[in-house]
Design a protein around this motif. Structure first.
Motif, mmCIF file in Angstrom:
data_model
loop_
_atom_site.group_PDB
_atom_site.id
_atom_site.type_symbol
_atom_site.label_atom_id
_atom_site.label_comp_id
_atom_site.label_asym_id
_atom_site.label_seq_id
_atom_site.Cartn_x
_atom_site.Cartn_y
_atom_site.Cartn_z
ATOM 1 N N MET A 1 0.854 -1.179 0.000
ATOM 2 C CA MET A 1 0.000 0.000 0.000
ATOM 3 C C MET A 1 0.900 1.243 0.000
ATOM 4 O O MET A 1 1.970 1.242 0.574
ATOM 5 C CB MET A 1 -0.904 0.001 1.226
ATOM 6 C CG MET A 1 -1.864 -1.186 1.285
ATOM 7 S SD MET A 1 -3.037 -1.260 -0.065
ATOM 8 C CE MET A 1 -4.318 -0.213 0.503
ATOM 9 N N ARG B 1 0.879 5.820 -0.158
ATOM 10 C CA ARG B 1 0.130 7.070 -0.052
ATOM 11 C C ARG B 1 0.151 7.785 -1.391
ATOM 12 O O ARG B 1 0.860 7.418 -2.314
ATOM 13 C CB ARG B 1 0.712 7.917 1.077
ATOM 14 C CG ARG B 1 0.440 7.249 2.408
ATOM 15 C CD ARG B 1 0.822 7.986 3.657
ATOM 16 N NE ARG B 1 1.190 9.369 3.550
ATOM 17 C CZ ARG B 1 1.896 10.006 4.475
ATOM 18 N NH1 ARG B 1 2.293 9.389 5.555
ATOM 19 N NH2 ARG B 1 2.200 11.273 4.318
ATOM 20 N N ILE B 2 -0.625 8.851 -1.480
ATOM 21 C CA ILE B 2 -0.823 9.549 -2.757
ATOM 22 C C ILE B 2 0.470 10.115 -3.331
ATOM 23 O O ILE B 2 0.683 10.087 -4.540
ATOM 24 C CB ILE B 2 -1.925 10.637 -2.620
ATOM 25 C CG1 ILE B 2 -2.398 11.075 -4.008
ATOM 26 C CG2 ILE B 2 -1.460 11.788 -1.749
ATOM 27 C CD1 ILE B 2 -3.673 11.903 -3.990
ATOM 28 N N LEU C 1 2.305 7.311 -5.048
ATOM 29 C CA LEU C 1 1.609 6.994 -6.295
ATOM 30 C C LEU C 1 1.949 8.027 -7.365
ATOM 31 O O LEU C 1 2.234 7.681 -8.509
ATOM 32 C CB LEU C 1 0.096 6.935 -6.064
ATOM 33 C CG LEU C 1 -0.766 6.643 -7.290
ATOM 34 C CD1 LEU C 1 -0.438 5.277 -7.892
ATOM 35 C CD2 LEU C 1 -2.246 6.727 -6.922
ATOM 36 N N ILE D 1 -4.542 13.069 -9.631
ATOM 37 C CA ILE D 1 -5.017 11.825 -9.006
ATOM 38 C C ILE D 1 -6.321 12.092 -8.256
ATOM 39 O O ILE D 1 -7.293 11.336 -8.390
ATOM 40 C CB ILE D 1 -3.943 11.234 -8.071
ATOM 41 C CG1 ILE D 1 -2.740 10.767 -8.890
ATOM 42 C CG2 ILE D 1 -4.523 10.095 -7.233
ATOM 43 C CD1 ILE D 1 -1.520 10.401 -8.064
ATOM 44 N N GLU E 1 -10.136 10.583 -9.060
ATOM 45 C CA GLU E 1 -11.015 9.970 -8.051
ATOM 46 C C GLU E 1 -12.377 10.658 -8.054
ATOM 47 O O GLU E 1 -13.413 10.000 -8.013
ATOM 48 C CB GLU E 1 -10.397 10.099 -6.655
ATOM 49 C CG GLU E 1 -9.194 9.234 -6.433
ATOM 50 C CD GLU E 1 -8.519 9.549 -5.112
ATOM 51 O OE1 GLU E 1 -9.137 10.179 -4.226
ATOM 52 O OE2 GLU E 1 -7.350 9.159 -4.964
ATOM 53 N N LEU F 1 -10.785 6.715 -11.228
ATOM 54 C CA LEU F 1 -10.062 5.955 -10.207
ATOM 55 C C LEU F 1 -11.031 5.671 -9.068
ATOM 56 O O LEU F 1 -11.750 6.581 -8.629
ATOM 57 C CB LEU F 1 -8.877 6.759 -9.636
ATOM 58 C CG LEU F 1 -7.580 6.772 -10.394
ATOM 59 C CD1 LEU F 1 -6.544 7.624 -9.653
ATOM 60 C CD2 LEU F 1 -7.037 5.372 -10.616
ATOM 61 N N PRO G 1 -9.881 5.405 -2.779
ATOM 62 C CA PRO G 1 -8.885 4.592 -2.078
ATOM 63 C C PRO G 1 -9.346 4.287 -0.652
ATOM 64 O O PRO G 1 -10.248 4.940 -0.127
ATOM 65 C CB PRO G 1 -7.650 5.488 -2.066
ATOM 66 C CG PRO G 1 -8.220 6.868 -2.034
ATOM 67 C CD PRO G 1 -9.478 6.807 -2.861
ATOM 68 N N ARG H 1 -5.006 8.924 2.154
ATOM 69 C CA ARG H 1 -5.375 7.924 1.157
ATOM 70 C C ARG H 1 -4.314 6.826 1.102
ATOM 71 O O ARG H 1 -3.120 7.109 1.171
ATOM 72 C CB ARG H 1 -5.483 8.578 -0.218
ATOM 73 C CG ARG H 1 -6.605 9.551 -0.378
ATOM 74 C CD ARG H 1 -6.388 10.333 -1.681
ATOM 75 N NE ARG H 1 -7.556 11.046 -2.117
ATOM 76 C CZ ARG H 1 -7.874 12.278 -1.708
ATOM 77 N NH1 ARG H 1 -7.097 12.914 -0.864
ATOM 78 N NH2 ARG H 1 -8.968 12.867 -2.157
ATOM 79 N N TYR I 1 -3.277 3.516 -1.442
ATOM 80 C CA TYR I 1 -3.504 2.928 -2.759
ATOM 81 C C TYR I 1 -2.811 1.577 -2.855
ATOM 82 O O TYR I 1 -1.697 1.400 -2.354
ATOM 83 C CB TYR I 1 -2.959 3.843 -3.856
ATOM 84 C CG TYR I 1 -3.637 5.180 -3.876
ATOM 85 C CD1 TYR I 1 -4.788 5.374 -4.617
ATOM 86 C CD2 TYR I 1 -3.136 6.240 -3.147
ATOM 87 C CE1 TYR I 1 -5.428 6.596 -4.647
ATOM 88 C CE2 TYR I 1 -3.766 7.474 -3.164
ATOM 89 C CZ TYR I 1 -4.906 7.640 -3.904
ATOM 90 O OH TYR I 1 -5.538 8.857 -3.916
ATOM 91 N N SER I 2 -3.439 0.668 -3.572
ATOM 92 C CA SER I 2 -2.848 -0.650 -3.807
ATOM 93 C C SER I 2 -1.905 -0.542 -4.999
ATOM 94 O O SER I 2 -2.005 0.381 -5.818
ATOM 95 C CB SER I 2 -3.940 -1.672 -4.083
ATOM 96 O OG SER I 2 -4.491 -1.447 -5.360
ATOM 97 N N THR J 1 -3.311 0.168 -8.474
ATOM 98 C CA THR J 1 -3.653 1.532 -8.859
ATOM 99 C C THR J 1 -2.587 2.121 -9.771
ATOM 100 O O THR J 1 -2.892 2.935 -10.640
ATOM 101 C CB THR J 1 -3.870 2.416 -7.613
ATOM 102 O OG1 THR J 1 -4.793 1.778 -6.743
ATOM 103 C CG2 THR J 1 -4.401 3.784 -7.993
#
Length: 133
Positions: free
Chosen positions: A1, A3-4, A7, A18, A22, A27, A30, A38, A40-41, A44
């Motif tokens: 996982m 965080r934004i 990502l 991003i 969402e 998207l 999250p 947030r 994210y996997s 993503t």
């Protein structure tokens, strides 16, 4: 996982973009940490890269959302993707034709503009003023 920020670093997509993706639903929302950050996997990253590359090919967010929705439901999105590409090819072909027409009009005006003329009567400015492209 992740965080934004991570990502964003991995994909080259801004945090603002991003969040926008969402918001418009391209998207999925999250998961959130206790502090509301947030999370994210790794999946993503692939999804966001697909979105970014599809956008660079000129596909709209609506088209991308439709393709991803099919995939999310476990349906093959290939037909929708091919249809989107066909529409984009047609749009590019039309833009090319329009640009070729514009180029021809510009060349014609430039050639006609070499003639000595009375300003605003029959000079290049009058030709530009009165042209219809």
């Amino acid at each position: 996982m992740m965080r934004i920020g991570e990502l964003a670093r991995q994909t080259g997509v801004s945090v603002k973009t991003i969040r926008f993706y969402e918001q418009v639903g391209v998207l999925p929302p999250p998961s959130r940490m206790e502090n509301n950050y947030r999370l994210y996997s790794p999946d993503t990253v692939d999804r966001l890269r697909f979105i970014t590359h599809a956008r660079s090919l000129g596909l709209s967010l609506r088209e991308i959302t439709a393709i991803l929705a099919l995939s999310d439901r476990g349906e093959p999105p290939c037909g929708e993707m091919l249809a989107s590409l066909d529409r984009q090819i047609a749009a590019v072909n039309q833009r090319i034709a329009d640009l070729q027409e514009l180029r021809a009009a510009l060349i014609d005006l430039r050639q006609r503009g070499n003639q000595v003329a009375t300003p605003w009567t029959d000079c290049i400015c009058a030709l530009v003023r009165d042209c219809q492209v």
